[in-house]
Design an enzyme around this catalytic site. Structure first.
Site, PDB file in Angstrom:
ATOM      1  N   ASP A 161      53.670  37.169  35.243  1.00 52.37           N
ATOM      2  CA  ASP A 161      52.211  37.059  35.171  1.00 52.37           C
ATOM      3  C   ASP A 161      51.911  35.593  34.858  1.00 52.37           C
ATOM      4  OD1 ASP A 161      49.427  37.943  34.868  1.00 52.37           O
ATOM      5  OD2 ASP A 161      49.705  37.609  32.729  1.00 52.37           O
ATOM      6  N   SER A 162      50.636  35.233  34.897  1.00 46.34           N
ATOM      7  CA  SER A 162      50.264  33.865  34.521  1.00 46.34           C
ATOM      8  C   SER A 162      50.515  33.605  33.039  1.00 46.34           C
ATOM      9  CB  SER A 162      48.784  33.642  34.819  1.00 46.34           C
ATOM     10  OG  SER A 162      48.006  34.501  34.007  1.00 46.34           O
ATOM     11  N   CYS A 200      50.439  40.951  37.859  1.00 45.64           N
ATOM     12  CA  CYS A 200      49.261  40.091  37.856  1.00 45.64           C
ATOM     13  C   CYS A 200      48.426  40.435  39.084  1.00 45.64           C
ATOM     14  CB  CYS A 200      49.712  38.633  37.908  1.00 45.64           C
ATOM     15  SG  CYS A 200      48.358  37.459  38.089  1.00 45.64           S
ATOM     16  N   GLU A 213      44.641  34.666  25.849  1.00 46.16           N
ATOM     17  CA  GLU A 213      45.687  33.641  25.736  1.00 46.16           C
ATOM     18  C   GLU A 213      45.578  32.896  24.403  1.00 46.16           C
ATOM     19  OE1 GLU A 213      48.306  32.656  27.988  1.00 46.16           O
ATOM     20  OE2 GLU A 213      47.886  34.548  29.015  1.00 46.16           O
ATOM     21  N   CYS A 245      42.697  43.241  35.816  1.00 43.11           N
ATOM     22  CA  CYS A 245      43.430  42.048  35.383  1.00 43.11           C
ATOM     23  C   CYS A 245      44.308  42.529  34.252  1.00 43.11           C
ATOM     24  CB  CYS A 245      42.471  40.962  34.894  1.00 43.11           C
ATOM     25  SG  CYS A 245      43.313  39.606  34.038  1.00 43.11           S
ATOM     26  N   HIS A 272      45.469  41.181  31.757  1.00 44.77           N
ATOM     27  CA  HIS A 272      45.110  40.732  30.409  1.00 44.77           C
ATOM     28  C   HIS A 272      44.081  41.664  29.739  1.00 44.77           C
ATOM     29  CE1 HIS A 272      46.879  36.864  31.595  1.00 44.77           C
ATOM     30  NE2 HIS A 272      46.720  36.419  30.355  1.00 44.77           N
TER      31      HIS A 272
HETATM   32  N1  DGL Z   1      46.679  38.579  34.342  1.00 40.67           N
HETATM   33  C1  DGL Z   1      46.252  38.035  35.590  1.00 40.67           C
HETATM   34  C2  DGL Z   1      45.684  39.112  36.490  1.00 40.67           C
HETATM   35  O1  DGL Z   1      46.036  40.263  36.370  1.00 40.67           O
HETATM   36  C3  DGL Z   1      45.335  36.841  35.643  1.00 40.67           C
HETATM   37  C4  DGL Z   1      45.196  35.937  34.565  1.00 40.67           C
HETATM   38  C5  DGL Z   1      44.772  34.534  34.903  1.00 40.67           C
HETATM   39  O2  DGL Z   1      43.634  34.271  35.315  1.00 40.67           O
HETATM   40  O3  DGL Z   1      45.641  33.693  34.735  1.00 40.67           O
HETATM   41  O4  DGL Z   1      44.900  38.818  37.370  1.00 40.67           O
END
Ligand code: DGL
Length: 268
Positions: free
Chosen positions: A9-10, A73, A152, A184, A186
């Site tokens: 993931d990011s 992600c 984050e 997402c 996150h």
């Molecule tokens: N967790 C990522 C997703 O599911 C994106 C997070 C980011 O913008 O870096 O899209």
């Protein structure tokens, strides 16, 4: 059968999927790369994200011997799932298809919502995936810039998060959705606030559990599933500050994340 499941993931978001996978598949080894050095993905051009995703995927296979890849992600899935699949020769599981499956199974009114990053929402990946299911639903989508940044920074509740959530989720509340997909990885870390803003009648759907089931199914089909009674090993790597990743990641995921190594690996 041997070899870890590679996932990325990011940053910390994919840990929501890692948690579900560790719980469902405890004997599997896991390698997780959090690209915190280049996060966020959601506000970057999809071409850039596609490049990051294929680079990390290749590394998971070539450097860590991954037997399967989980793109944990949504933005990376939306930007380049086909390219990721073409780059390597092992099964690839994404988070969008399982999430959509859970969403259409959850709604009773047919009014559904999806929230995600700017990149994911603008890609049109969700309307496309929902159309593919053939289930007739009315979809309201909204991008939620700022949510990922809160996670984050380790900030998952509080007034600032609530104020932003009230503003960004207003179109979903107005559309009277009864199921909201957290598109997402996150966002499940913000579920308390999102749930409070959306109200009691709305079911929040996370792709994490459904993705873990999809991984089990796909590994089973490919003859790659470990079914022995061992305890899997879990490795975590980050392209950013490894101490921050260990500390905050450990808080978000749990005790399995007690060590973080640098990625790309310094030892090769
Ligand atoms: N967790 C990522 C997703 O599911 C994106 C997070 C980011 O913008 O870096 O899209």
């Amino acid at each position: 059968m041997s070899g870890p499941i590679g996932m990325f993931d990011s940053g910390f978001g994919g840990l929501t999927v890692a948690r579900a996978m560790i719980d469902l598949l405890p004997s599997e080894d896991l390698v997780y790369i959090g690209d915190t050095g280049r996060y966020p993905y959601g506000s970057k051009p999809l071409d850039d994200v596609r490049g990051f995703a294929t680079e990390i995927t290749r590394s998971l296979v070539d450097d860590y011997g991954a037997k399967a890849i989980v793109v944990a992600c949504n933005t990376a899935t939306a930007a380049g799932l086909d390219e990721v699949r073409a780059a390597i020769d092992v099964p690839v599981i994404d988070v969008i298809t399982p999430g959509v499956k859970a969403l259409v199974a959850t709604t009773t009114t047919g009014r559904v919502g999806v929230i995600g990053t700017v990149g994911t929402v603008s890609s049109g990946a969700y309307p496309h995936a929902i159309a593919e299911t053939g289930v007739p639903v009315s979809l309201t989508s909204a991008a939620c810039p700022g949510f990922v940044e809160f996670v984050e920074r380790g900030k998952t509740t509080g007034d600032e998060v609530t104020v932003l959530a009230e503003r960004l989720l207003a179109p979903l509340v107005a559309a009277d959705v009864d199921a909201l997909l957290l598109g997402c990885t996150h966002y499940p870390f913000l579920a308390r606030t999102i749930g409070e803003v959306m109200g009691h009648g709305v079911t929040l759907v996370s792709s994490a559990d459904e993705t873990a089931f999809a991984v089990r199914r796909r590994l089973g089909e490919a003859g790659l599933l470990r079914e022995d009674d061992r305890q899997g090993a879990h490795r975590f790597a980050s392209s950013g500050d490894i101490d921050v990743f260990r500390e905050l990641g450990g808080r978000l995921l749990g005790p399995e994340l007690d060590h973080t190594e640098p990625w790309p690996s310094t030892s090769g």
